[in-house]
Design an enzyme around this catalytic site. Structure first.
Site, PDB file in Angstrom:
ATOM      1  N   LYS A  89       2.458   2.852  -9.765  1.00  0.00           N
ATOM      2  CA  LYS A  89       1.165   3.381  -9.324  1.00  0.00           C
ATOM      3  C   LYS A  89       0.848   4.595 -10.183  1.00  0.00           C
ATOM      4  O   LYS A  89       1.746   5.403 -10.478  1.00  0.00           O
ATOM      5  CB  LYS A  89       1.251   3.757  -7.836  1.00  0.00           C
ATOM      6  CG  LYS A  89      -0.071   4.204  -7.222  1.00  0.00           C
ATOM      7  CD  LYS A  89       0.066   4.482  -5.722  1.00  0.00           C
ATOM      8  CE  LYS A  89      -1.272   4.866  -5.102  1.00  0.00           C
ATOM      9  NZ  LYS A  89      -1.171   5.111  -3.629  1.00  0.00           N
ATOM     10  N   SER A 164      -4.440   2.567  -0.599  1.00  0.00           N
ATOM     11  CA  SER A 164      -4.878   2.977  -1.921  1.00  0.00           C
ATOM     12  C   SER A 164      -4.038   2.358  -3.043  1.00  0.00           C
ATOM     13  O   SER A 164      -4.459   2.386  -4.189  1.00  0.00           O
ATOM     14  CB  SER A 164      -4.826   4.501  -2.044  1.00  0.00           C
ATOM     15  OG  SER A 164      -3.475   4.950  -1.938  1.00  0.00           O
ATOM     16  N   SER A 188      -1.121   3.191   2.812  1.00  0.00           N
ATOM     17  CA  SER A 188      -1.460   2.705   1.474  1.00  0.00           C
ATOM     18  C   SER A 188      -0.443   1.801   0.798  1.00  0.00           C
ATOM     19  O   SER A 188      -0.726   1.285  -0.286  1.00  0.00           O
ATOM     20  CB  SER A 188      -1.754   3.881   0.548  1.00  0.00           C
ATOM     21  OG  SER A 188      -3.030   4.358   0.813  1.00  0.00           O
TER      22      SER A 188
END
Ligand code: GLN
Length: 501
Positions: A89, A164, A188
């Site tokens: 990420k 997210s 998330s």
């Protein structure tokens, strides 16, 4: 030899094939990069792909694998993930890699050091495959708040992947990576894992180092991982977790390796079912899949017990005071002076701050900064922030009480399955409700995971398991037993078939 089965067969066979040197790290990295080249233009799951950098790391891994296999007595010394390419990420600082956090503010930021998590993956021999798209500063539940555009759900390209960490989840779902890292502040990891039909774990707060993980809400943020199975998650968690003196909330513990938890019987474990999580708001399709999953746990010998989490209904309002409060403070460092975006047009220092931040941050981030500054301001602090902290304690107490009568808790991850792109963008509150079953867990700091548990009109549904503090092993044990008796986690999205992915 076709690499296809190896690329889609989970981490263990891949690690073994690399250690035996029946395939090289370079070949594996190149094969995933080829898939990325075909599918990423459709999915927008990655912000930075740098094949040259990835192949350099893979070549180095091959050298190490070669010397491990020729040095007598060191056959088993190869690191746990030697030569395995991982997508990270874009919130984890990685030396030499652009680290944007999904924001224009950090569009030009090349991290000068490695996050604790990145160091651990490197030490385990993993290579960096690419950097995953995400909601700006990890604020969002749909991945529509990225400066780099929305990510698309591999199961239906018109739908959101969740957020997210939507880029990470989409990559694993589409077979662009065997595993990916993510972060979970309010859901998330679990929510995009559920919507993309992959497995995802959010460890106990303090288990995984936050050093070098760009901060959103520091008392809630926790790094974790996505993979195809609970078995793979156990391997990843063994690599990622551990004490880090550079994170003052990191906890030193000597737990057995998580890999030792999988493959074990679950008979006699008591699974708590929070009655508040099955009331109004839960869609019929998601509810039906989750109930079938609970019946499966029962068939495996678990005992289902009724538990209550009454304060959970206040979790979202409490979270949307605490998280923005912390975010408003954390994001004050982005001022256009030391790093990140700086406006081209300013006459004095105030204008430099104001314009850099006005240009660098997107609408959702600005909304959170405004809410956070408001609830922390004189006269409102007691009314909002302090109240929210009290609710947080009540929520943690509910869980502690529930765990007196059960070993773990099970329920839905989200009230609904993935929604259409754009369908929630004008209504932040309905977007915030997507996290109603995940946020209480972050407020209490507990470990939780999501595993694929069926479909709602062709869209994946997740089963959430929540454990007492530090009981990730138990969650992985149950998730693994569930996956040994079902094949939901093996289903692949048809939307990308014929795209080479
Ligand atoms: N959707 C939640 C938010 O917007 C949670 C995000 C997260 O877990 N990073 O804050």
């Amino acid at each position: 030899m076709s690499l296809q089965p190896l690329l889609d067969g989970g981490l263990r066979p891949l690690v073994q094939a690399l250690a035996r040197r029946s395939v090289s790290a370079t070949e594996v990295a190149q094969a995933y990069l080829d898939r990325i080249a075909v599918a990423n233009p459709l999915l927008n799951a990655l912000i930075t792909v740098d094949p040259a950098a990835t192949l350099r790391e893979a070549a180095l891994a091959d050298t190490r694998l070669a010397s491990a296999s020729t040095t007598p007595g060191s056959g088993s010394a190869a690191a746990a993930l030697a030569g395995v390419p991982i997508v990270h990420k874009d919130i984890f600082c990685a030396e030499g890699w652009r680290t944007t956090c999904g924001s224009r503010m950090l569009d030009n930021f090349i991290a000068p050091y490695d996050a604790g998590v990145i160091e651990r993956f490197k030490a385990a021999g993993a290579t960096t495959l690419a950097r995953a798209n995400m909601d700006e500063f990890a604020m969002g539940s749909s991945n529509e708040h990225s400066w780099y555009g929305p990510v698309r759900n591999p199961w239906d390209l018109q739908r959101v992947p969740g957020g997210s960490s939507g880029g990470s989840a989409a990559c694993v779902a589409a077979g662009l990576a065997p595993a990916a890292t993510g972060t979970d502040t309010g859901g998330s990891i679990r929510q995009p894992a559920a919507w993309c039909g992959v497995s995802g774990i959010k460890p106990t707060y303090g288990r995984v180092s936050r050093y070098g993980m760009i901060a959103y809400a520091s008392s809630l943020d926790q790094g974790g991982a996505f993979a195809r199975s609970a078995d793979d998650l156990a391997l990843l968690l063994d690599v990622m977790s551990g004490h880090d003196v550079r994170d003052s909330t990191s906890v030193a513990r000597e737990d057995a390796p998580f890999s030792a938890s999988v493959g074990r019987d679950v008979r006699g474990l008591r699974v708590g079912i929070p009655r508040e999580w099955f009331g109004t708001g839960l869609s019929a399709g998601v509810g039906a899949a989750v109930k079938a999953a609970l019946a499966q746990l029962q068939a495996l010998g678990c005992e289902l017990v009724d538990v209550s989490l009454p304060a959970s209904s206040h979790a979202i309002p409490a979270y949307y005071v605490i998280a923005p409060a912390e975010a408003s403070s954390n994001l004050s460092r982005f001022d256009g002076v030391r790093f990140g975006h700086r406006t081209a047009d300013y006459h004095d220092l105030n204008e430099l701050y104001e314009r850099s931040r006005a240009e660098g941050f997107g609408a959702e981030v600005k909304r959170r900064i405004l809410i956070g500054s408001y609830v922390l301001s004189h006269g409102y602090y007691d009314a909002y922030y302090l109240q929210a902290q009290k609710v947080r304690r009540l929520i943690a107490n509910d869980f502690a009480l529930a765990f007196e009568s059960c070993d773990l808790i099970a329920g839905p991850v989200t009230p609904e399955s993935a929604f259409m792109l754009g369908s929630n963008s004008s209504d932040p509150t309905s977007m915030y409700l997507a996290d109603i079953y995940t946020i209480p867990v972050n407020l209490a700091g507990l470990p939780a995971l999501s595993v694929p548990a069926g479909f709602d009109a062709g869209l994946p549904v997740g089963l959430q398991l929540v454990g007492p503090w530090w009981q990730e092993g138990r969650l992985l044990q149950v998730a693994d037993a569930y996956q040994r008796s079902t094949d939901w986690h093996l289903q692949r999205p048809a939307a990308l078939k014929g795209e080479g992915a």
